[in-house]
Enzyme design. Structure first.
Site, PDB file in Angstrom:
ATOM      1  N   LYS A  36       1.267  -1.869   0.130  1.00  0.00           N
ATOM      2  CA  LYS A  36      -0.273  -0.081   0.109  1.00  0.00           C
ATOM      3  C   LYS A  36       0.582   1.875   0.191  1.00  0.00           C
ATOM      4  CE  LYS A  36      -1.763   1.701   4.115  1.00  0.00           C
ATOM      5  NZ  LYS A  36      -1.666   2.812   4.507  1.00  0.00           N
ATOM      6  N   ASN A  37       1.918   1.292   0.683  1.00  0.00           N
ATOM      7  CA  ASN A  37       2.879   2.637   0.870  1.00  0.00           C
ATOM      8  C   ASN A  37       3.540   3.009  -0.178  1.00  0.00           C
ATOM      9  OD1 ASN A  37       0.946   3.080   3.239  1.00  0.00           O
ATOM     10  ND2 ASN A  37       2.563   2.276   4.871  1.00  0.00           N
ATOM     11  N   ARG A  89       2.242  14.049  13.025  1.00  0.00           N
ATOM     12  CA  ARG A  89       2.926  13.683  12.244  1.00  0.00           C
ATOM     13  C   ARG A  89       2.763  15.116  11.631  1.00  0.00           C
ATOM     14  NH1 ARG A  89      -0.666   8.605   9.429  1.00  0.00           N
ATOM     15  NH2 ARG A  89       1.090   8.714   8.501  1.00  0.00           N
ATOM     16  N   ASP A  99       4.450   0.088  12.121  1.00  0.00           N
ATOM     17  CA  ASP A  99       3.899  -0.435  11.729  1.00  0.00           C
ATOM     18  C   ASP A  99       3.011  -1.696  11.877  1.00  0.00           C
ATOM     19  OD1 ASP A  99       2.979   1.952  10.224  1.00  0.00           O
ATOM     20  OD2 ASP A  99       3.835   1.084   8.240  1.00  0.00           O
ATOM     21  N   CYS A 103      -4.255   8.576   9.739  1.00  0.00           N
ATOM     22  CA  CYS A 103      -4.421   7.439  11.435  1.00  0.00           C
ATOM     23  C   CYS A 103      -3.977   8.557  12.276  1.00  0.00           C
ATOM     24  CB  CYS A 103      -3.615   6.205  11.013  1.00  0.00           C
ATOM     25  SG  CYS A 103      -4.515   4.663  10.979  1.00  0.00           S
ATOM     26  N   ARG A 150      -8.483  -0.084   5.389  1.00  0.00           N
ATOM     27  CA  ARG A 150      -7.863   0.966   4.516  1.00  0.00           C
ATOM     28  C   ARG A 150      -6.154   0.192   3.850  1.00  0.00           C
ATOM     29  NH1 ARG A 150      -6.125   5.743   7.645  1.00  0.00           N
ATOM     30  NH2 ARG A 150      -5.048   5.795   5.968  1.00  0.00           N
TER      31      ARG A 150
END
Ligand code: EPZ
Length: 430
Positions: free
Chosen positions: A22-23, A122, A305, A117, A397
């Site tokens: 995903k990232n 962030r 993660d 999230c 997600r």
């Protein structure tokens, strides 16, 4: 309310196939608009964050064609705006990659600040500092990242902190800048390398991705390519933890074992057996777990993660385990949820102190974020009785077909929406 209903207790056994990262996909999809020719990208995970990125590409005017569930063709020659102000974009994190890509290609960008999230503050200061070092103006204005430049020029950029997002974003902005850019103290995550490889396949000149220093020689244009995204390190790691927590035996296919080393070494340390193959890894868990200590760190360290997922496993280990989260300041929200399932753990600042218990017991919990949500599913799979997990939109997600993949390993998990669904599930599994 959409929830996962899980009946735990059975070991996961069998084989599971991991999807695209995903990232990496988030960076690659934004990068794709920088070519004026068609790029074809394979192994794109089918996730809600990816749909948001594809929607944004269409808003910009790019041509986007889904060839099949995991393959997409993008042509950026028709891009007609450099503004992305749609509220949907502040639900995800990867939207900030459009700033680097649009600035790099068109010399300007106006993109709504990203969300993602809620695991810490962030900020995006490192991104903005990097854009400024390349000669752009970069400001936050009305909750948008606004960047402009007459001409981007290569520069020597020292990153004050290791940031995946800022490293990728600066790389995107620098790819077509005049001259040479050096990004020092760069993030080394596999997805940083994958975005660099994708850009190179379009004609960019990026060297050193995966090391502390990335060197970029600006090129005038980027061309068509055909590229396949790497497997998702965190999806793979999550299945490794699920195999461990349920005392299972799972062959996890389509992975790059090298990317999983920090996870593998922790599982070996606590008593799991691991077999590595070229592109798969087998986790067998048959003995009681030893306790251990885990400290998250940028790659090749233990990934933040994966921190909630290993907490679930350590919650079942003999003795006291300690987890220290060093990347994000608010990533232990799962602790209270696991306590509801019978875990004996507490959070003190950025540290989780875990006293192992024999087993978890089913209950109702709420996913506080993506990875914590996945961890709660893993806990439910190893718990006695039925667990209901709400706010699963977080989990969706980042995990394609999560219930389906788990069911293929023998798990009893279902997406339920009504009380009737829950009753039916309970009857079926009792
Ligand atoms: C990426 O987030 C991932 N997201 C995250 O995955 C992952 O947890 C994180 O990297 C760390 O590996 C995406 O790739 C979309 P960072 P990112 O910039 O890029 C500080 C998931 O579950 N920082 O590497 O936002 C920051 O506060 C998600 O899939 C600044 O101070 O993370 C943090 O402490 C969650 N200023 C540290 O750097 C900045 O400008 C690392 O963050 C940028 C970051």
């Amino acid at each position: 309310m959409r929830q996962y209903a899980v009946k735990g207790g059975a070991p996961l056994v069998g084989e599971v196939e991991i999807g695209g990262a995903k990232n990496a996909a988030l960076g690659i999809l934004a990068a794709a608009l920088m070519a004026d020719e068609t790029v074809e990208i394979e192994n794109v995970p089918d996730l809600s964050d990816i749909d948001v990125m594809l929607g944004a590409l269409k808003t910009l005017g790019a041509r986007v064609d889904k060839v099949n569930r995991h393959t997409v063709r993008i042509n950026g020659s028709t891009v007609h705006t450099t503004s992305l102000l749609d509220d949907a974009l502040n639900k995800i994190r990867g939207s900030y990659y459009f700033v680097g890509a649009l600035l790099g290609k068109y010399g300007k960008a106006e993109v709504i600040l990203p969300g993602g999230c809620s695991i810490g503050s962030r900020p995006v200061d490192l991104h903005m500092k990097g854009f400024r070092a390349l000669g752009a103006t970069a400001e936050i204005d009305h909750a948008c990242m606004v960047c402009d430049s007459e001409k981007l020029t290569g520069s020597h950029i020292f990153m004050d902190g290791v940031s995946v997002g800022a490293t990728i974003n600066i790389m995107l902005a620098a790819v077509m800048a005049e001259g040479q850019t050096y990004i020092e103290n760069a993030a080394k995550e596999p997805h940083v390398v994958d975005v660099a490889n994708f850009l190179n396949s379009m004609g960019a000149s990026i060297k050193g991705a995966g090391t502390d220093v990335i060197r970029i020689k600006g090129v005038e244009r980027l061309h068509a390519t055909h590229y396949s995204i790497i497997p998702d390190q965190i999806e793979a790691g999550t299945f490794m933890m699920a195999a461990a927590a349920t005392k299972g035996d799972v062959l996890i296919k389509n992975v790059i074992p090298k990317h999983l080393e920090s996870i593998t070494s922790k599982l070996l340390e606590i008593g799991c057996e691991i077999e590595e193959f070229d592109d798969s890894i087998r986790v067998v868990s048959s003995k009681p777990f030893f306790h251990t200590q885990v400290k998250t760190a940028p790659y090749p360290g233990f990934p933040t993660d994966m921190q909630p997922q290993i907490a679930v496993v350590l919650g079942l280990a003999e003795g006291t385990s300690i987890i220290t989260e060093t990347i994000f300041e608010n990533r232990l929200k799962y602790v209270d949820e696991l306590v509801r399932l019978g875990a004996n753990m507490r959070a003190e600042g950025n540290t989780a102190i875990i006293e192992g218990v024999q087993r978890y017991s089913g209950g109702n919990v709420t996913a506080p974020d993506l990875r914590a949500g996945a961890a709660l599913v893993v806990a439910g799979l190893s718990a006695e009785g039925v667990t209901l997990i709400s706010d699963i939109h977080y989990v969706e997600r980042g995990y394609e077909d999560f219930p389906e993949k788990l069911r293929s390993l023998g798990a009893q998990i279902e997406l339920v929406e009504t009380d009737k669904d829950i009753q039916r599930f309970k009857l079926r599994v009792s």
